[in-house]
Design a protein around this motif. Structure first.
Motif, short mmCIF file in Angstrom:
data_model
loop_
_atom_site.label_atom_id
_atom_site.label_comp_id
_atom_site.label_asym_id
_atom_site.label_seq_id
_atom_site.Cartn_x
_atom_site.Cartn_y
_atom_site.Cartn_z
N ASN A 62 0.92 -0.96 -0.30
CA ASN A 62 -0.45 0.11 0.09
C ASN A 62 0.73 1.34 -0.58
O ASN A 62 1.93 1.34 0.32
CB ASN A 62 -0.91 0.78 1.18
N SER A 63 0.10 2.39 -1.01
CA SER A 63 1.30 3.58 -1.09
C SER A 63 0.52 4.43 -0.63
O SER A 63 -0.28 4.43 -0.46
CB SER A 63 1.93 3.66 -2.18
N ASP A 85 0.73 7.41 -2.09
CA ASP A 85 0.02 7.57 -2.98
C ASP A 85 -1.24 7.82 -3.73
O ASP A 85 -1.99 8.19 -4.24
CB ASP A 85 1.29 7.48 -4.40
N THR A 91 -2.61 4.82 -3.83
CA THR A 91 -2.58 3.44 -4.73
C THR A 91 -2.74 2.13 -4.20
O THR A 91 -1.31 2.08 -3.48
CB THR A 91 -1.40 3.13 -6.12
N TYR A 137 -0.95 -2.05 -4.55
CA TYR A 137 -0.45 -2.58 -5.67
C TYR A 137 0.34 -4.35 -5.25
O TYR A 137 0.13 -4.22 -4.27
CB TYR A 137 1.41 -2.43 -5.72
N LYS A 159 -2.77 -2.69 -9.76
CA LYS A 159 -2.98 -1.46 -8.93
C LYS A 159 -4.45 -1.13 -9.46
O LYS A 159 -5.19 -1.40 -10.03
CB LYS A 159 -1.79 -0.55 -9.39
N ILE A 160 -4.29 -0.50 -8.29
CA ILE A 160 -5.68 0.36 -8.20
C ILE A 160 -5.55 1.13 -7.38
O ILE A 160 -5.19 1.13 -6.02
CB ILE A 160 -7.08 -0.77 -7.71
N ARG A 161 -6.02 2.39 -7.71
CA ARG A 161 -6.23 3.50 -6.70
C ARG A 161 -7.75 3.20 -6.15
O ARG A 161 -8.43 3.04 -6.39
CB ARG A 161 -6.53 4.82 -8.43
N LEU A 162 -7.58 3.63 -5.17
CA LEU A 162 -8.13 4.34 -3.61
C LEU A 162 -8.64 5.36 -3.16
O LEU A 162 -9.17 5.59 -3.11
CB LEU A 162 -7.42 3.58 -2.22
N ASN A 192 -6.28 3.13 4.21
CA ASN A 192 -5.32 4.31 3.42
C ASN A 192 -6.67 5.48 3.67
O ASN A 192 -8.01 4.85 3.40
CB ASN A 192 -5.50 4.42 1.31
#
Length: 513
Positions: free
Chosen positions: A459-460, A462, A464, A466, A478-481, A504
């Motif tokens: 988890n980032s 940013d 996202t 991954y 990847k998936i944008r959260l 997140n």
């Protein structure tokens, strides 16, 4: 959110599941009830964070739930460590949830399939004062092998809610120093005693935790470690007694106890204003067995234990113990700290890792990395941040690494040998306003490992999630959260149906097909 933030720099204390058969066998003689898919922090009592099922593809956010209804913000950062969700084998997801500073916490049970809310349990637990810690510690909770939820209550008590898969269950309060004492002097105990570590469940249904005492109590308690067995019988030991050192005053905040593979030893870190000591106790009686002073591998000085850290011991399949600390002097190692490494009896100091201050290493079988040809049967997954403009070498190149605990290399930032990095992956998104190469931090304190598909969920900050493919060393999915958000590090989890969970922006996301 790294110690590059001024709040973290001010919070240095002191200097002050169901696992693959390759990994762990049940403790000898242990009576194991129905399995759970994810017991609590880092998945199991050894904190190896190994998933029992392969993840679903990161195609969409299937459902989401708030883990904090009133997030603590100072500007943009979220100043709290969130407790790890727990998941039953029948796919009920138990989510520690912060309601507000006044109302406290509850645990909410959701259907893992569709996120429908099934039940909730309020607790009278209150965390340690935010004035003493840059980040509020998580709500202590764990799922027992019997599918009973254990969650911290006021005064160092533990609430036990049976039948986590059912809409209703009996709730009992257990007290390690005696229910009669708590009932007779409730206000005194509630004011002076707090559980200050995550709860850890043993294979026999015992619950382990560290607690902090900040005032006089009728039971003459002092900060220490407690165990409550499956029948409600309890014992505790003072932190100073556990370490054999009168200067020790408490337990490391947010340090989840860890059990040896055979379930015979429990490990936890205890502290003083100038010292951290990793102790090994008899898992039944809490009688002291082993201890070691935690030291910076370069300077030889006592390592720093941050009250903002959620680092907890990881116990490898061979019994080796890994624990993350801050460097001393700080920030000579760029605020990376160290992943200290010991044998099971804490009598031999082994090769350290080159990052560790707020990180609990995950374990994966060596075969999960095809390019690895070393001699260790297992490898470690560790966050490998290098914070921008912190310390002499901080360049913002934030990575995650697979480490070989039995091989070494020259540390790139200090004159010491550290665990060899088998492979690393760089955070992919440039941090705005920073020089080229500086990236968002990896936002993980425990990364879930999928040994079947040779991957790790990372988890980032940013915004996202991954999937790191270890076979070809790429961020394969990847998936944008949400939008980027500086926050305390959080765990990633894989449920029994392969749903991937990440936290997140004060939200738990359930991701899958």
């Amino acid at each position: 959110m790294g110690m590059s933030d001024w709040l973290r720099r001010g919070a240095v204390a002191g200097v002050g599941v169901v696992l693959g058969s390759w990994l762990f066998a049940p403790a000898s003689g242990a009576q194991i009830a129905a399995p759970v898919a994810w017991a609590g922090f880092a998945g199991n009592a050894q904190h190896t964070a190994v998933a029992s099922e392969s993840p679903q593809p990161l195609k969409r956010i299937r459902w989401r739930a708030k883990v904090d209804l009133t997030p603590l913000l100072l500007g943009r950062p979220i100043l709290i460590h969130y407790g790890s969700p727990m998941i039953t084998a029948a796919n009920t997801v138990l989510v520690p949830t912060r309601v507000s500073a006044k109302a406290g916490f509850r645990v909410v049970g959701y259907s893992g399939t569709n996120g429908v809310r099934r039940w909730s349990l309020d607790t009278d637990y209150q965390p340690p004062s935010a004035l003493a810690h840059a980040f509020t510690p998580p709500l202590p909770a764990v799922l027992l092998p019997s599918n009973t939820l254990a969650v911290a209550g006021a005064g160092g008590t533990v609430l036990m809610r049976t039948h986590a898969n059912l809409r209703s269950g009996v709730v009992q309060r257990r007290v390690f120093y005696g229910a009669a004492q708590w009932k007779a002097h409730r206000s005194a105990f509630d004011k002076a005693v707090q559980i200050t570590t995550p709860l850890t469940a043993g294979p026999d249904g015992s619950v382990y935790f560290g607690f902090t005492v900040t005032g006089a109590t009728p039971a003459h308690l002092s900060s220490g470690i407690a165990r409550i067995d499956a029948h409600g019988h309890a014992t505790w030991i003072a932190a100073a007694t556990a370490a054999g050192n009168r200067t020790i005053t408490g337990v490391a905040i947010s340090c989840a106890p860890a059990l040896s593979p055979a379930g015979t030893t429990v490990y936890i870190t205890v502290t003083s204003p100038t010292l951290g000591i990793l102790v090994g106790l008899d898992a039944t009686t809490l009688k002291p067995r082993f201890h070691v002073v935690l030291k910076d591998p370069v300077s030889g000085r006592p390592a720093l234990i941050s009250t903002s850290s959620s680092a907890s011991p990881t116990v490898g399949p061979d019994g080796d113990v890994y624990y993350g600390v801050l460097e001393n002097p700080f920030p000579n190692h760029d605020d990376r700290g160290w992943l200290l490494h010991y044998n099971a009896t804490l009598t031999r100091t082994k090769i350290p890792g080159s990052f560790g201050w707020d990180n609990t290493a995950s374990v994966l079988p060596a075969r999960a990395v095809p390019r690895y040809h070393g001699r260790s049967p297992y490898l470690l997954v560790s966050k490998y941040n290098n914070y921008f403009r912190v310390g002499p070498h901080g360049d913002g190149r934030n990575e995650v690494a697979v480490l070989d605990p039995r091989a070494s290399q020259k540390d790139p930032y200090a004159n010491v040998r550290v665990m060899k990095a088998v492979q690393t992956v760089l955070s992919p998104v440039h941090f705005p306003g920073a020089p080229a190469g500086a990236r968002y931090e990896w936002c993980i304190n425990s990364a879930v490992v999928d040994p079947a598909d040779d991957s790790v969920m990372v988890n980032s900050e940013d915004g996202t999630l991954y999937r790191w493919n270890l076979a070809n060393n790429t961020l394969a999915e990847k998936i944008r959260l949400n939008s980027p958000r500086p926050e305390a590090y959080t765990p990633t989890i894989i449920g029994p149906d392969g749903t991937v969970y990440a936290i997140n922006n004060a939200t738990l996301y359930a991701i899958g097909r």
